[in-house]
Motif scaffolding. Structure first.
Motif, mmCIF file in Angstrom:
data_model
loop_
_atom_site.group_PDB
_atom_site.id
_atom_site.type_symbol
_atom_site.label_atom_id
_atom_site.label_comp_id
_atom_site.label_asym_id
_atom_site.label_seq_id
_atom_site.Cartn_x
_atom_site.Cartn_y
_atom_site.Cartn_z
ATOM 1 N N ILE A 269 41.921 4.396 33.563
ATOM 2 C CA ILE A 269 42.478 4.037 32.259
ATOM 3 C C ILE A 269 42.649 5.280 31.393
ATOM 4 C CG2 ILE A 269 42.108 2.730 30.136
ATOM 5 C CD1 ILE A 269 40.646 0.640 31.693
ATOM 6 N N VAL A 270 43.854 5.424 30.851
ATOM 7 C CA VAL A 270 44.169 6.488 29.902
ATOM 8 C C VAL A 270 44.714 5.841 28.637
ATOM 9 C CG1 VAL A 270 44.607 8.252 31.650
ATOM 10 C CG2 VAL A 270 46.466 6.729 30.943
ATOM 11 N N GLU A 271 44.979 6.647 27.642
ATOM 12 C CA GLU A 271 45.504 6.084 26.389
ATOM 13 C C GLU A 271 47.018 5.928 26.412
ATOM 14 O OE1 GLU A 271 45.811 7.310 21.674
ATOM 15 O OE2 GLU A 271 44.051 7.939 22.808
ATOM 16 N N SER A 272 47.728 6.933 26.905
ATOM 17 C CA SER A 272 49.187 6.969 26.814
ATOM 18 C C SER A 272 49.865 6.283 27.993
ATOM 19 C CB SER A 272 49.654 8.432 26.733
ATOM 20 O OG SER A 272 51.008 8.563 27.070
ATOM 21 N N GLU A 273 50.905 5.483 27.700
ATOM 22 C CA GLU A 273 51.706 4.874 28.754
ATOM 23 C C GLU A 273 52.358 5.935 29.634
ATOM 24 O OE1 GLU A 273 51.780 1.947 25.263
ATOM 25 O OE2 GLU A 273 51.952 4.106 25.539
ATOM 26 N N LYS A 274 52.883 6.974 29.019
ATOM 27 C CA LYS A 274 53.522 8.048 29.774
ATOM 28 C C LYS A 274 52.532 8.707 30.739
ATOM 29 C CE LYS A 274 53.863 12.268 28.348
ATOM 30 N NZ LYS A 274 54.144 13.483 27.550
ATOM 31 N N THR A 275 51.307 8.897 30.283
ATOM 32 C CA THR A 275 50.289 9.510 31.137
ATOM 33 C C THR A 275 49.970 8.626 32.336
ATOM 34 O OG1 THR A 275 49.332 10.683 29.254
ATOM 35 C CG2 THR A 275 47.934 10.406 31.186
ATOM 36 N N ALA A 276 49.859 7.316 32.117
ATOM 37 C CA ALA A 276 49.597 6.398 33.233
ATOM 38 C C ALA A 276 50.720 6.471 34.258
ATOM 39 C CB ALA A 276 49.457 4.967 32.705
ATOM 40 N N ILE A 277 51.940 6.528 33.795
ATOM 41 C CA ILE A 277 53.108 6.581 34.685
ATOM 42 C C ILE A 277 53.089 7.856 35.532
ATOM 43 C CG2 ILE A 277 55.621 6.875 34.681
ATOM 44 C CD1 ILE A 277 55.589 5.008 32.161
ATOM 45 N N ILE A 278 52.902 8.984 34.877
ATOM 46 C CA ILE A 278 52.938 10.268 35.589
ATOM 47 C C ILE A 278 51.731 10.410 36.526
ATOM 48 C CG2 ILE A 278 52.784 12.780 35.291
ATOM 49 C CD1 ILE A 278 54.501 12.466 32.785
ATOM 50 N N MET A 279 50.557 9.984 36.080
ATOM 51 C CA MET A 279 49.377 10.110 36.928
ATOM 52 C C MET A 279 49.454 9.195 38.150
ATOM 53 S SD MET A 279 47.809 12.550 35.614
ATOM 54 C CE MET A 279 46.550 12.491 36.876
ATOM 55 N N SER A 280 50.197 8.100 38.060
ATOM 56 C CA SER A 280 50.356 7.233 39.235
ATOM 57 C C SER A 280 51.166 7.932 40.325
ATOM 58 C CB SER A 280 51.028 5.919 38.828
ATOM 59 O OG SER A 280 52.403 6.108 38.544
ATOM 60 N N PHE A 313 39.620 8.022 31.325
ATOM 61 C CA PHE A 313 40.001 9.423 31.144
ATOM 62 C C PHE A 313 40.451 9.609 29.690
ATOM 63 C CE2 PHE A 313 40.471 8.795 35.700
ATOM 64 C CZ PHE A 313 39.950 9.970 36.230
ATOM 65 N N PRO A 314 39.496 9.783 28.778
ATOM 66 C CA PRO A 314 39.862 9.907 27.358
ATOM 67 C C PRO A 314 40.586 11.217 27.067
ATOM 68 C CG PRO A 314 37.526 10.328 27.669
ATOM 69 C CD PRO A 314 38.042 9.848 28.990
ATOM 70 N N ASP A 315 41.408 11.190 26.027
ATOM 71 C CA ASP A 315 42.048 12.406 25.550
ATOM 72 C C ASP A 315 40.985 13.364 25.018
ATOM 73 O OD1 ASP A 315 44.364 11.079 26.136
ATOM 74 O OD2 ASP A 315 45.060 10.894 24.060
ATOM 75 N N LYS A 316 41.348 14.631 24.911
ATOM 76 C CA LYS A 316 40.415 15.618 24.360
ATOM 77 C C LYS A 316 39.997 15.208 22.944
ATOM 78 C CE LYS A 316 38.093 19.505 24.263
ATOM 79 N NZ LYS A 316 38.740 20.832 24.317
ATOM 80 N N GLY A 317 38.707 15.214 22.708
ATOM 81 C CA GLY A 317 38.170 14.848 21.400
ATOM 82 C C GLY A 317 37.755 13.401 21.292
ATOM 83 N N ASP A 349 42.367 19.083 20.557
ATOM 84 C CA ASP A 349 42.207 17.626 20.472
ATOM 85 C C ASP A 349 43.549 16.932 20.668
ATOM 86 O OD1 ASP A 349 39.556 17.965 20.050
ATOM 87 O OD2 ASP A 349 39.575 17.442 17.924
ATOM 88 N N GLY A 350 43.527 15.837 21.413
ATOM 89 C CA GLY A 350 44.743 15.068 21.653
ATOM 90 C C GLY A 350 45.393 15.345 22.985
ATOM 91 N N PHE A 351 45.028 16.442 23.654
ATOM 92 C CA PHE A 351 45.600 16.739 24.968
ATOM 93 C C PHE A 351 45.015 15.779 26.001
ATOM 94 C CE2 PHE A 351 47.073 20.317 22.771
ATOM 95 C CZ PHE A 351 47.988 21.003 23.546
ATOM 96 N N ASP A 352 45.788 15.528 27.070
ATOM 97 C CA ASP A 352 45.339 14.558 28.061
ATOM 98 C C ASP A 352 45.598 15.044 29.483
ATOM 99 O OD1 ASP A 352 48.048 14.211 28.490
ATOM 100 O OD2 ASP A 352 48.122 12.163 27.718
ATOM 101 N N LEU A 353 45.479 14.131 30.448
ATOM 102 C CA LEU A 353 45.594 14.493 31.859
ATOM 103 C C LEU A 353 46.946 15.090 32.230
ATOM 104 C CD1 LEU A 353 43.859 11.567 33.803
ATOM 105 C CD2 LEU A 353 43.138 13.947 33.699
ATOM 106 N N VAL A 354 48.012 14.593 31.634
ATOM 107 C CA VAL A 354 49.336 15.143 31.942
ATOM 108 C C VAL A 354 49.417 16.605 31.518
ATOM 109 C CG1 VAL A 354 51.780 15.038 31.324
ATOM 110 C CG2 VAL A 354 50.566 12.956 31.957
ATOM 111 N N ASP A 355 48.868 16.924 30.354
ATOM 112 C CA ASP A 355 48.833 18.323 29.910
ATOM 113 C C ASP A 355 48.039 19.186 30.894
ATOM 114 O OD1 ASP A 355 50.169 17.844 27.319
ATOM 115 O OD2 ASP A 355 48.361 16.687 26.894
ATOM 116 N N TYR A 356 46.992 18.602 31.460
ATOM 117 C CA TYR A 356 46.134 19.329 32.397
ATOM 118 C C TYR A 356 46.848 19.572 33.725
ATOM 119 C CZ TYR A 356 42.090 20.245 35.426
ATOM 120 O OH TYR A 356 41.211 20.797 36.329
ATOM 121 N N TYR A 357 47.514 18.558 34.254
ATOM 122 C CA TYR A 357 48.125 18.673 35.576
ATOM 123 C C TYR A 357 49.499 19.325 35.572
ATOM 124 C CZ TYR A 357 44.531 16.063 38.076
ATOM 125 O OH TYR A 357 43.362 15.691 38.652
ATOM 126 N N LEU A 358 50.286 19.067 34.542
ATOM 127 C CA LEU A 358 51.641 19.635 34.490
ATOM 128 C C LEU A 358 51.693 20.891 33.648
ATOM 129 C CD1 LEU A 358 53.975 16.526 34.192
ATOM 130 C CD2 LEU A 358 53.156 17.695 36.242
#
Length: 360
Positions: A269-280, A313-317, A349-358
């Motif tokens: 589980i992540v916060e952003s819809e876009k992040t869920a899509i890309i991480m899938s 997978f919470p966002d930073k912060g 703060d506010g960065f997430d998995l997509v920022d980390y991977y891409l």
């Protein structure tokens, strides 16, 4: 302590007067909830022939606050974790009594806190004797509307029959293969939308029973993949585009419909819809779901996941907030762990998995 304010009902409805037995008695109402007070608090309209009047006593009002957990912090205060996972410190002097899953808290304290309470069950107690004075009963009102749902025909029309180009899909095509983008669009029913803003994206909230709770519309930058937040946050809902004033929004987790495809996979589980899509696409060994906002990490929305293994997978912060909520949810039967991956990075703060991977 504050005295609760009442007023005589201004409608034409009358009750039997306890003094003259005529249907001429006007009850007092609670001006906040618009509910009647019982125990014959009211006034007879036959002022000359009867004149009976019984005003509500000065009383202290208590609301029943449901909780997941109530923990003693000292001999003077408790920590209450509400059903959404939020924690509050409450003086024991402001708690009248405790039940199995709730406690009665004084209105005086609640008015000075951030605990939502106006729709909760309430009762009144005499300030001096601290005994039950009266209770609240519902007035004659139409029943609450049941949650609204979009039709499968509407989804079919917008997704298959009248497709639109959207900026998020354009962005995805720049970073992933045509096959990967095609599969993820089909999986989440990512839809180009012509409402509100050109090339915006519709995110359908479909639950585990394939009921469509909502379609959230957002606008992205096709080059950066970031949401457009200036000069204002570009977020809206499909039912508002249709000007459906009777639509009662009842949100679901984004991607919840995917949990039935594989009962062995862990839910991420992540916060952003876009992040869920890309991480899938990047980590397909998980079923990726999004809350859509940090406030949506709550019992009602996560209930269908209670028997599944879940990783947040919470966002930073946001790690500490999500960890606390996971801890309380685990006390009522969930199996949730919280990843520190993003919290341990140097991202802001506010960065997430997509920022980390891409590395966006």
């Amino acid at each position: 302590m504050e005295n609760y304010k009442y007023t005589l009902d201004k409608t034409s409805k009358k009750f039997i007067c306890p003094n003259c037995n005529k249907k001429s008695f006007v009850l007092y109402i609670d001006t906040e909830t618009d509910n009647y007070l019982v125990d014959n608090f009211g006034r007879c309209d036959r002022e000359t022939n009867c004149g009976y009047h019984k005003a509500p006593p000065k009383a202290r009002k208590y609301f029943l606050i449901p909780f997941l957990c109530l923990k003693n912090m000292s001999d003077k205060v408790v920590q209450l974790t509400d059903i959404n996972g939020f924690k509050f410190i409450i003086p024991k002097s402001q708690i009248l009594e405790q039940q199995e899953n709730g406690c009665w808290v004084s209105e005086w304290f609640l008015k000075n806190s951030t605990i939502f309470y106006l729709g909760n069950q309430s009762k009144y107690l005499n300030n001096d004797e601290l005994v039950l004075v009266n209770t609240v009963i519902k007035r004659d009102k139409p029943p609450d509307l049941v949650p609204s749902f979009h039709s499968l025909e509407l989804l079919n029309e917008m997704y298959f029959e009248k497709p639109h180009i959207d900026n998020l899909t354009t962005f995805l095509k720049r970073h992933f293969s045509q096959h990967e983008v095609f599969e993820v669009i089909q999986k989440y029913f990512i839809t180009g939308v012509g409402h509100f803003w050109k090339n915006s994206t519709g995110f359908w909230q479909i639950d585990e029973k394939n009921k469509i709770h909502a379609c959230k519309i957002m606008l992205y930058d096709e080059s950066t993949g970031k949401r457009i937040k200036k000069p204002y946050n570009h977020i809206n809902w499909l039912h508002k585009a249709f000007k459906d004033s009777e639509f009662k929004l009842s949100q679901s987790l984004f991607g919840l419909h995917l949990i039935n495809e594989d009962y062995e996979k862990t839910i991420a589980i992540v916060e952003s819809e876009k992040t869920a899509i890309i991480m899938s696409i990047l980590l397909p060994d998980f079923i990726w779901i999004a809350t859509g906002s940090k406030q949506n990490l709550k019992f009602e929305l996560l209930k269908p996941l209670k028997k599944r293994e879940v990783v947040l997978f919470p966002d930073k912060g946001e790690y500490s907030v999500w960890f606390e909520r996971a801890t309380e949810l685990n006390k009522v039967g969930f199996k949730i762990t919280v990843s520190k991956l993003i919290e341990q990075t140097n991202f802001g703060d506010g960065f997430d998995l997509v920022d980390y991977y891409l590395k966006l």
